[in-house]
Design an enzyme around this catalytic site. Structure first.
Site, PDB file in Angstrom:
ATOM      1  N   GLU A 114     -16.320 -24.004 -18.283  1.00  0.00           N
ATOM      2  CA  GLU A 114     -16.654 -23.264 -19.501  1.00  0.00           C
ATOM      3  C   GLU A 114     -17.013 -21.803 -19.262  1.00  0.00           C
ATOM      4  O   GLU A 114     -16.802 -20.969 -20.145  1.00  0.00           O
ATOM      5  CB  GLU A 114     -17.818 -23.961 -20.228  1.00  0.00           C
ATOM      6  CG  GLU A 114     -17.524 -25.380 -20.685  1.00  0.00           C
ATOM      7  CD  GLU A 114     -16.473 -25.435 -21.788  1.00  0.00           C
ATOM      8  OE1 GLU A 114     -16.345 -24.441 -22.522  1.00  0.00           O
ATOM      9  OE2 GLU A 114     -15.785 -26.465 -21.906  1.00  0.00           O
TER      10      GLU A 114
ATOM     11  N   SER B 211     -39.224 -77.605 -53.406  1.00  0.00           N
ATOM     12  CA  SER B 211     -40.307 -78.384 -52.800  1.00  0.00           C
ATOM     13  C   SER B 211     -40.961 -77.692 -51.619  1.00  0.00           C
ATOM     14  O   SER B 211     -41.969 -78.191 -51.090  1.00  0.00           O
ATOM     15  CB  SER B 211     -39.769 -79.757 -52.362  1.00  0.00           C
ATOM     16  OG  SER B 211     -39.338 -80.497 -53.485  1.00  0.00           O
TER      17      SER B 211
END
Length: 775
Positions: free
Chosen positions: A189, A469
């Site tokens: 770079e 239940s």
């Protein structure tokens, strides 16, 4: 003649005045431009220093599981350990030479663990040897054979809480970088990074020549510093104005900060990929995304690939464009060789390597979305959303990946089997489940769907369905707390019942089997889930008292106090049901169900710990009686099919639940270590040919068996005595009498009268309770 001279003098004076005016205008313009430039540079300088010196990024909070603690005797299979190692990104190798690696030798596993910053300090990497025998760790030692008492593996990162811009990064320091990362970045770079002062005139000239040839802005000629300015401060627009501002800010950045500061910021800022909607920024997170490894563990060929991707994360995506990425990676390796940063043989070995990218990204937004949603909701009680998405908090939870994996696999497999056996359309049923550690209220696993990793509607937390239940234990507990009126031996009327309601209608509850059972003992009424006896009991107790018990057990929403409440006319989520049943499983001690263990800052400073909180809600004596009745459910009643899988010596307690029209199938139950609540139903609320017993119980049984449930500790409290009872009369009897039953009573509540014995037995206790008391 004189007039002509006069005119000439006037023209010269006029010209001088014009020239003076122009000079003054030019000077004014120059000074104004200079002032504007100074102001602009000053403003840019302020921007550069303000953002770079403060918190550079909004960091997501990362959420971690429990840390797996290894010790001799731990119930853990070798393959279960390997599964977790793979989840953590460990790699199987023939010879260990670095952290995050393991090697197999039959039933022996060698591991070099990673260093990890725990709440109590940093744990260094360790060399570990484990041997397995009969699904347990039989030996734990270091590489020299010295026994180790306990070893912690690092926790699994299970997800994150992200900022609005959906950027994810894991900041790293220069000291933690792998070899060749800095060298490869500079080689590719910005070769003159350490010589220039923010901009490179050679690079600018090269870019200008290329742009002139192309007839447009196609090259940037940017240094690493300029790239950082563009990414960190500016937009990606390719205009001369933006490039000019970029150059000024690059010079200012270099003026105030060191090359190391700039390089470290660049390494953490650069865009390197996409994980769904989330942008992957920085080499730290990119390493986990592409390799499922910490950045510091990467080798040369992996470092070169990340450097290659920096040129264009989409264009060189190694999963989508592997050949393109490989070519670029090898170019990076060649550059390192050409600049004599590596030798030829090292370069060739690196180029011979495959891309080595993991099959799945290591940065999935959320591996376990149902659990992460629970954690997020509980965190919001103490933290703002902005803080959770920007402060980089480290959040440690109670989540157990092993239990979650087993839960989700079992849920999916058993639902498929249920649909096949019942002739139900494939994939039409849904399910949810919650697993809680008994005694602490720690939620260790959550399934919000039959599909693992499903990030949509979380049924475990948000599906409020009629519980049927499932609510009945609260009714019977209300009665058992009134020991002068009710005991387990109390006979309840299970005959026909009609109740006039406030709206003028009549409610006629019926038993599921449509049979009237007459007088039945209280324990049997709950064990066999008789509706008529339960509804009558609820009215006799007072529905308001039943509602109070439900609240005592931990339910905190409003309750409609109607007679049908006793049979489950209330909606709850599986998570809410788990809260009630955990109070039952914990001998009447209420603990808010929790997922969070502790929260730390990004710098590992403690913010808050979440210890177990308990409060006594129900007396242990009444709860012991309820535990007996819930074992009747499992041994003789609606839950008895569980013992087709479990040994009779395993003590379990629980209750089935089926809503009207068989639209919801529930089972909630516990052993010594885990409580599990399972719901099965349809998202369209359609009917199913399954009940709590034939649906959710099947899934619950396999889940409990697969996660290694232990026996419930059914210990007798001081205020409880046992007596032999004739179940048909509710009176005392002799243990040798036929059908005699050994029942617990709160002291002072046992009957004093005796029933006629009937036919004596052979003197043996024919009762499942005998195994508990070793008779």
């Amino acid at each position: 003649m004189a007039k002509k001279k006069s005119r000439k003098r006037k023209k010269k004076k006029s010209a001088r005045r014009k020239h003076g005016l122009i000079r003054r205008l030019l000077m004014t313009a120059f000074l104004a431009g200079l002032v504007v430039t100074v102001i602009l540079i000053g403003a840019l300088d302020l921007i550069v220093r303000d953002k770079f010196s403060g918190a550079k990024w909004s960091l997501p909070s990362h959420v971690y599981s429990r840390a797996l603690e290894l010790y001799e005797g731990l119930p853990l299979e070798r393959d279960e350990l390997i599964w977790e190692l793979k989840r953590l990104g460990y790699r199987q190798v023939p010879s260990i030479n670095g952290p995050g690696q393991y090697r197999l030798h039959g039933q022996q596993v060698d591991i070099r663990s990673r260093a990890f910053l725990f709440w109590d300090g940093e744990q260094p990497l360790q060399n570990i040897q484990l041997k397995f025998n009969q699904a347990r760790i039989s030996k734990l030692s270091n590489a020299r054979g010295k026994a180790l008492p306990v070893v912690r593996l690092e926790p699994l990162m299970i997800g994150g809480i992200y900022p609005d811009h959906l950027e994810d990064r894991e900041p790293v320091s220069l000291e933690s970088l792998p070899p060749y990362l800095i060298e490869s970045l500079i080689a590719v770079e910005d070769r003159n990074f350490y010589q220039h002062h923010g901009i490179s005139f050679r690079g600018i000239a090269r870019a200008m020549f290329g742009n002139l040839r192309a007839g447009k802005m196609s090259q940037g000629g940017s240094t690493i510093t300029q790239q950082l300015v563009k990414n960190f401060y500016l937009s990606a627009d390719r205009t001369l104005l933006r490039k000019g501002i970029e150059a000024i800010m690059a010079i200012l950045l270099e003026l105030h900060y060191s090359k190391g500061d700039i390089l470290e910021a660049y390494i953490n800022e650069i865009y390197l990929g996409q994980s769904g909607k989330r942008a992957i920024h920085g080499f730290g997170m990119a390493s986990r995304h592409y390799f499922r490894q910490p950045l510091g563990e990467l080798n040369l060929h992996q470092v070169a690939l990340l450097t290659a991707i920096a040129k264009g994360a989409s264009y060189y995506d190694p999963r989508r464009h592997p050949e393109r990425a490989l070519q670029r990676r090898n170019l990076v390796i060649d550059l390192l060789r050409d600049q004599q940063l590596i030798d030829t043989s090292s370069a060739q070995r690196a180029k011979n390597k495959v891309l080595d990218v993991s099959a799945r990204p290591g940065t999935n937004t959320n591996l376990f979305p149902a659990y992460l949603e629970l954690a997020r909701r509980q965190l919001r009680k103490d933290y703002r959303d902005d803080d959770l998405g920007s402060e980089g908090l480290r959040i440690f939870t109670r989540f157990d990946p092993q239990v979650q994996n087993t839960l989700q696999d079992t849920l999916a497999a058993e639902l498929r089997r249920l649909e096949k056996n019942k002739g139900i359309k494939k994939d039409s049923l849904q399910a949810a489940a919650v697993v809680v550690r008994v005694g602490t209220g720690e939620v260790v696993a959550v399934a919000g769907s039959r599909q693992a990793g499903f990030a949509g509607f979380n049924r475990a937390l948000d599906a409020r369905r009629p519980v049927g239940s499932t609510i009945k234990p609260a009714v019977y507990l209300t009665a058992l707390q009134r020991s002068r009126r009710y005991t387990l031996a109390t006979l309840l009327d299970d005959g026909p019942l009609k109740i006039d309601l406030d709206d003028g209608t009549v409610w006629r509850p019926r038993n599921f089997d449509r049979i009237d059972h007459g007088d039945v003992p209280l324990y049997e009424s709950l064990g066999r889930s008789y509706n008529q006896a339960t509804a009558r009991l609820g009215v006799d107790l007072g529905i308001d008292n039943v509602a109070d018990t439900i609240r005592q057990l931990g339910f905190n929403r409003s309750i409609q106090e109607v007679p049908a409440l006793s049979l489950g006319a209330i909606t709850m989520s599986p998570f809410e049901v788990a809260g009630l049943y955990h109070t039952i499983a914990s001998d009447g001690f209420y603990s808010p169900l929790g997922s969070i263990e502790s929260v730390y800052t990004a710098e590992n400073e403690p913010l808050k710990r979440y210890p177990t909180q308990t409060s006594a809600r129900i007396q242990p004596d009444a709860m012991h009686l309820l535990h007996y009745a819930l074992q009747v459910v499992m041994r003789e009643g609606t839950g008895r099919s569980a013992y087709h899988v479990f040994a009779n010596s395993t003590v379990l307690a629980g209750k089935t639940g089926t809503s009207n029209g068989q639209r919801d199938s529930w089972f909630s139950g516990f052993g010594g270590n885990y409580l599990v609540v399972v719901w099965v139903g349809r998202d369209d609320n359609g009917k199913m040919p399954v009940t709590g017993s034939s649906g959710a119980l099947k899934l619950w049984t396999k889940i409990m068996a697969n996660i290694g449930v232990t026996s419930f500790n059914f210990a007798q409290p001081d205020n409880v005595v046992y007596r032999w009872i004739d179940p048909y009369s509710g009176l005392l009897t002799d243990e040798r009498c036929e059908n005699s039953r050994y029942l617990p009573f709160i002291k002072g509540s046992a009957p004093t009268a005796y029933a006629t014995c009937g036919q004596p037995k052979d003197g043996k206790v024919v009762d499942w309770l005998r195994d508990l008391f070793r008779w």
